[in-house]
Scaffold this active site. Structure first.
Site, PDB file in Angstrom:
ATOM      1  N   ASN A   8      -1.468  31.761  22.445  1.00 20.53           N
ATOM      2  CA  ASN A   8      -0.282  31.379  21.667  1.00 20.53           C
ATOM      3  C   ASN A   8      -0.586  30.444  20.496  1.00 20.53           C
ATOM      4  OD1 ASN A   8      -0.840  29.357  23.507  1.00 20.53           O
ATOM      5  ND2 ASN A   8       1.292  28.819  23.825  1.00 20.53           N
ATOM      6  N   THR A  14      -0.269  28.663  34.911  1.00 16.45           N
ATOM      7  CA  THR A  14      -0.498  27.858  36.109  1.00 16.45           C
ATOM      8  C   THR A  14      -1.279  28.652  37.160  1.00 16.45           C
ATOM      9  OG1 THR A  14       1.382  26.431  35.675  1.00 16.45           O
ATOM     10  CG2 THR A  14       0.693  26.611  37.967  1.00 16.45           C
ATOM     11  N   GLY A  51      -4.847  28.655  36.255  1.00 21.03           N
ATOM     12  CA  GLY A  51      -5.383  27.306  36.476  1.00 21.03           C
ATOM     13  C   GLY A  51      -5.765  27.085  37.935  1.00 21.03           C
ATOM     14  N   GLY A  88      -3.662  27.559  29.866  1.00 19.36           N
ATOM     15  CA  GLY A  88      -3.128  28.889  30.159  1.00 19.36           C
ATOM     16  C   GLY A  88      -2.108  28.800  31.275  1.00 19.36           C
ATOM     17  N   GLU A 133      -4.868  15.764  27.114  1.00 16.22           N
ATOM     18  CA  GLU A 133      -5.576  16.112  25.894  1.00 16.22           C
ATOM     19  C   GLU A 133      -5.053  15.248  24.757  1.00 16.22           C
ATOM     20  OE1 GLU A 133      -5.318  20.539  25.650  1.00 16.22           O
ATOM     21  OE2 GLU A 133      -7.452  20.360  26.081  1.00 16.22           O
ATOM     22  N   GLU A 167      -4.304  22.416  31.239  1.00 17.19           N
ATOM     23  CA  GLU A 167      -3.024  22.350  30.516  1.00 17.19           C
ATOM     24  C   GLU A 167      -2.303  23.649  30.836  1.00 17.19           C
ATOM     25  OE1 GLU A 167      -1.922  19.852  28.999  1.00 17.19           O
ATOM     26  OE2 GLU A 167      -3.684  18.665  28.486  1.00 17.19           O
ATOM     27  N   CYS A 194       3.962  26.509  25.356  1.00 18.28           N
ATOM     28  CA  CYS A 194       4.029  25.935  26.703  1.00 18.28           C
ATOM     29  C   CYS A 194       5.101  24.859  26.757  1.00 18.28           C
ATOM     30  CB  CYS A 194       2.681  25.366  27.078  1.00 18.28           C
ATOM     31  SG  CYS A 194       2.072  24.235  25.844  1.00 18.28           S
TER      32      CYS A 194
HETATM   33  P1  NAD Z   1      -3.682  33.085  30.749  1.00 20.36           P
HETATM   34  O1  NAD Z   1      -3.763  32.120  31.871  1.00 20.36           O
HETATM   35  O2  NAD Z   1      -3.406  34.504  31.070  1.00 20.36           O
HETATM   36  O3  NAD Z   1      -5.021  33.106  29.897  1.00 20.36           O
HETATM   37  C1  NAD Z   1      -5.564  31.939  29.332  1.00 20.36           C
HETATM   38  C2  NAD Z   1      -7.056  32.133  29.169  1.00 20.36           C
HETATM   39  O4  NAD Z   1      -7.645  32.273  30.453  1.00 20.36           O
HETATM   40  C3  NAD Z   1      -7.458  33.369  28.387  1.00 20.36           C
HETATM   41  O5  NAD Z   1      -8.609  33.076  27.616  1.00 20.36           O
HETATM   42  C4  NAD Z   1      -7.776  34.370  29.472  1.00 20.36           C
HETATM   43  O6  NAD Z   1      -8.681  35.362  29.053  1.00 20.36           O
HETATM   44  C5  NAD Z   1      -8.413  33.473  30.515  1.00 20.36           C
HETATM   45  N1  NAD Z   1      -8.317  33.971  31.885  1.00 20.36           N
HETATM   46  C6  NAD Z   1      -7.447  34.881  32.389  1.00 20.36           C
HETATM   47  N2  NAD Z   1      -7.699  35.085  33.704  1.00 20.36           N
HETATM   48  C7  NAD Z   1      -8.725  34.272  34.033  1.00 20.36           C
HETATM   49  C8  NAD Z   1      -9.432  34.016  35.250  1.00 20.36           C
HETATM   50  N3  NAD Z   1      -9.116  34.644  36.385  1.00 20.36           N
HETATM   51  N4  NAD Z   1     -10.427  33.104  35.230  1.00 20.36           N
HETATM   52  C9  NAD Z   1     -10.745  32.445  34.086  1.00 20.36           C
HETATM   53  N5  NAD Z   1     -10.125  32.661  32.906  1.00 20.36           N
HETATM   54  C10 NAD Z   1      -9.120  33.560  32.882  1.00 20.36           C
HETATM   55  O7  NAD Z   1      -2.597  32.484  29.734  1.00 20.36           O
HETATM   56  P2  NAD Z   1      -2.072  33.163  28.405  1.00 20.36           P
HETATM   57  O8  NAD Z   1      -1.159  34.271  28.812  1.00 20.36           O
HETATM   58  O9  NAD Z   1      -3.211  33.441  27.485  1.00 20.36           O
HETATM   59  O10 NAD Z   1      -1.249  31.955  27.754  1.00 20.36           O
HETATM   60  C11 NAD Z   1       0.055  31.662  28.081  1.00 20.36           C
HETATM   61  C12 NAD Z   1       0.100  30.522  29.083  1.00 20.36           C
HETATM   62  O11 NAD Z   1      -0.574  29.387  28.566  1.00 20.36           O
HETATM   63  C13 NAD Z   1       1.500  30.055  29.380  1.00 20.36           C
HETATM   64  O12 NAD Z   1       1.630  29.854  30.752  1.00 20.36           O
HETATM   65  C14 NAD Z   1       1.602  28.727  28.641  1.00 20.36           C
HETATM   66  O13 NAD Z   1       2.553  27.836  29.144  1.00 20.36           O
HETATM   67  C15 NAD Z   1       0.215  28.227  28.759  1.00 20.36           C
HETATM   68  N6  NAD Z   1      -0.083  27.237  27.733  1.00 20.36           N
HETATM   69  C16 NAD Z   1      -0.185  25.927  28.101  1.00 20.36           C
HETATM   70  C17 NAD Z   1      -0.437  24.956  27.146  1.00 20.36           C
HETATM   71  C18 NAD Z   1      -0.545  23.513  27.519  1.00 20.36           C
HETATM   72  O14 NAD Z   1      -1.162  22.776  26.768  1.00 20.36           O
HETATM   73  N7  NAD Z   1       0.005  23.073  28.637  1.00 20.36           N
HETATM   74  C19 NAD Z   1      -0.617  25.330  25.816  1.00 20.36           C
HETATM   75  C20 NAD Z   1      -0.519  26.670  25.479  1.00 20.36           C
HETATM   76  C21 NAD Z   1      -0.259  27.615  26.463  1.00 20.36           C
END
Ligand code: NAD
Length: 505
Positions: free
Chosen positions: A159, A237, A240, A235, A469, A257, A291
């Site tokens: 995002n 939860t 994470g 990414g 962060e 995050e 997020c």
């Molecule tokens: P995602 O968790 O699907 O992916 C994030 C990253 O993790 C990507 O690079 C993805 O390729 C990688 N990934 C996916 N599966 C993985 C695994 N099993 N092991 C290790 N890495 C893996 O998230 P997204 O759909 O890319 O982003 C949207 C999410 O991010 C939303 O939930 C949003 O709230 C969150 N977000 C949080 C913040 C914050 O600072 N709190 C900021 C931006 C986005």
């Protein structure tokens, strides 16, 4: 540089050990524009062998290379150069960011500037990493050293592709770490560009490695790799949680995050015009894919109808369209899958009894039919037990929830698994500061929609994350503290020869 395109679209390699290299397997994947679903780049598809190569490069750069051993001032100069190049190339980088992630060009330009600001801020902090001198009795001199953690795996979402990468790289580099950055597969281009800019600015080989590839394979391998000392993840939860599991094997340091379901609370004593405009910004920028999006609008019953009427009228005027056009105010969502998921949430909200008062549909007029465009969407009469009040939709969908008392709204605002951010609109100073304390959120804004400059800490309570962060706090994520004690007046120690008498003899 990116490899010359063999078709019309640009090809991008991995960056390992300072070199642009194809994946060991030779495999590639296409990345598309959410506005057209047509390819905008072809990326090297990293696999396990590339993870091993990148970790080895980062390990050597940390254990033997110049970066952790440079003076902080030298690191700071290089980081200032990174910021300067970002500023010089702002129009190109912003255009590519918009083409790849669909955010409107005005926002992409803002993200490039914010990324440069972030590097400048941490270039300053690189020279401000002080230890402590701890007063001790007697001949002991005790002090602490702030040392880098080592090799960091940094995994970021789609995002804010460039900005999330900047938030990760800048503090890690300032402290003298080396790293492997893994961007989201949907939006990998500007991460590779940032890696190239780091090299051009003078970051030594092996310090910044970029792996584009699937999260399930590359992300998981990085999170579990014994050569990695720390994982920083932004990414979902659920992802994470998986990363924590994988990192547990070698007790890596972990910062997360994660998602949010942030409340936006409007009291009758607020300036309602400002609150309407701020609330629109808080939910619909980046097509709701933030997020920190304030996805739950709590309206006091005394202003509910008036506020909502004006809000819906203005939401209907938001210009949705081609994100590369300066006039456009909201672009597409990231993918057809995401658009489908968002519309399923809308359908379920209607089924559960919420009232659709704006949007709730795709926009398909003309060229927009080829992309993932959704109308700004508002549901009124949302109850706490509905999915829309509890789950992260990650799209331009707002849940409006009426309230009467402060206690009631605080209880409802806190009643999700998340705790990332919250906003209050009120001119009652006592109420503002009292509720700021009672809200379970890492970031509370009062009479302001949402802001994340590098100077202020950012992160989540509850299942929205671990660690902070930005700001000085991010340096805690990328350093470890060593205590050093010196005996300035050594005397014969003889612990075993001069054994004390037993008590009471
Ligand atoms: P995602 O968790 O699907 O992916 C994030 C990253 O993790 C990507 O690079 C993805 O390729 C990688 N990934 C996916 N599966 C993985 C695994 N099993 N092991 C290790 N890495 C893996 O998230 P997204 O759909 O890319 O982003 C949207 C999410 O991010 C939303 O939930 C949003 O709230 C969150 N977000 C949080 C913040 C914050 O600072 N709190 C900021 C931006 C986005």
């Amino acid at each position: 540089m990116a490899v010359a395109a063999s078709t019309q679209i640009e090809h991008y390699d991995l960056i390992i050990g300072g070199e642009n290299v194809p994946a060991a397997s030779g495999e590639t994947f296409e990345t598309v524009s959410p506005a057209t679903n047509q390819p905008v780049g072809r990326m090297a598809k990293a696999g396990l062998e590339d993870v091993a190569r990148a970790v080895a490069a980062a390990r050597t750069a940390f254990d033997e290379g110049p970066w952790p051993r440079m003076t902080p001032l030298e690191r700071s100069r290089i980081m200032h150069r990174i910021a300067a190049i970002l500023r010089e190339r702002l129009p190109d980088i912003a255009r590519i960011e918009t083409s790849n992630c669909g955010k409107i060009i005005v926002e992409s330009r803002g993200d490039v500037t914010a990324s440069a600001n972030c590097f400048e801020y941490y270039a300053g902090l690189a020279t401000q990493l002080w230890g402590e001198q701890i007063p001790m009795n007697g001949p002991l001199l005790d002090y602490t050293l702030r040392e880098p953690v080592g090799v960091c795996a940094q995994i970021v979402p789609w995002n804010f592709p460039l900005l999330m990468a900047a938030w990760k790289l800048a503090p890690a580099l300032a402290a003298g770490n080396t790293l492997i950055l893994k961007p989201a597969s949907a939006t990998p281009i500007t991460a590779v560009m940032l890696g190239e800019i780091c090299r051009e600015a003078g970051v030594p080989d092996g310090v910044v490695n970029i792996l584009t590839g699937p999260g399930k394979e590359v992300g998981e391998a990085l999170a579990g790799h014994p050569g990695v000392d720390k994982v920083a993840f932004t990414g979902e939860t659920a992802t994470g949680r998986r990363i924590m599991e994988l990192a547990a094997g070698t007790i890596k340091k972990v910062s997360l995050e994660l998602g949010g379901k942030s409340p936006n609370i409007v009291f009758p004593d607020a300036n309602l015009d400002e609150a309407v405009d701020g609330s629109l910004f808080a939910i619909f920028t980046n097509a709701g894919q933030r997020c920190t999006a304030r996805t739950r609008l709590f309206l006091h019953q005394d202003i509910h109808d008036q506020f909502l009427g004006e809000f819906v009228r203005k939401a209907g005027n938001i210009r949705v369209g081609d994100p590369l056009q300066h006039e456009t105010q909201m672009g597409p969502v990231i993918s057809p899958t995401q658009a489908h998921r968002i519309l399923s949430y809308c359908q379920r909200a209607e089924d559960e009894g919420a009232e659709l008062v704006a949007g709730g549909k795709r926009i398909t007029e003309g060229d927009l039919g080829a992309g993932n465009f959704l109308a700004p969407t508002v549901f009124d009469g949302v109850r706490q037990d509905m999915h829309l009040a509890q789950e992260e939709v990650f799209g331009p969908v707002l849940a409006v929830i009426p309230f009467v008392t402060e206690d009631e709204v605080v209880q409802a605002a806190n009643a999700t698994i998340y705790g990332l951010a919250a906003t209050l609109w009120t001119n009652d100073i006592k109420r503002a500061h009292t509720l700021a304390r009672r809200l379970q959120a890492g970031n509370v804004s009062i009479n302001y929609p949402t802001v994340n400059p590098p100077e202020a800490p950012f992160g989540g309570y509850k299942q929205s994350g671990i660690g902070r962060e930005l700001s000085r706090h991010a340096m805690d994520l990328y350093t470890q503290t060593k205590n050093v004690v010196v005996n300035l007046n050594p005397q014969p120690f003889d612990w075993y020869g001069r054994w004390p008498e037993a008590p009471g003899t």
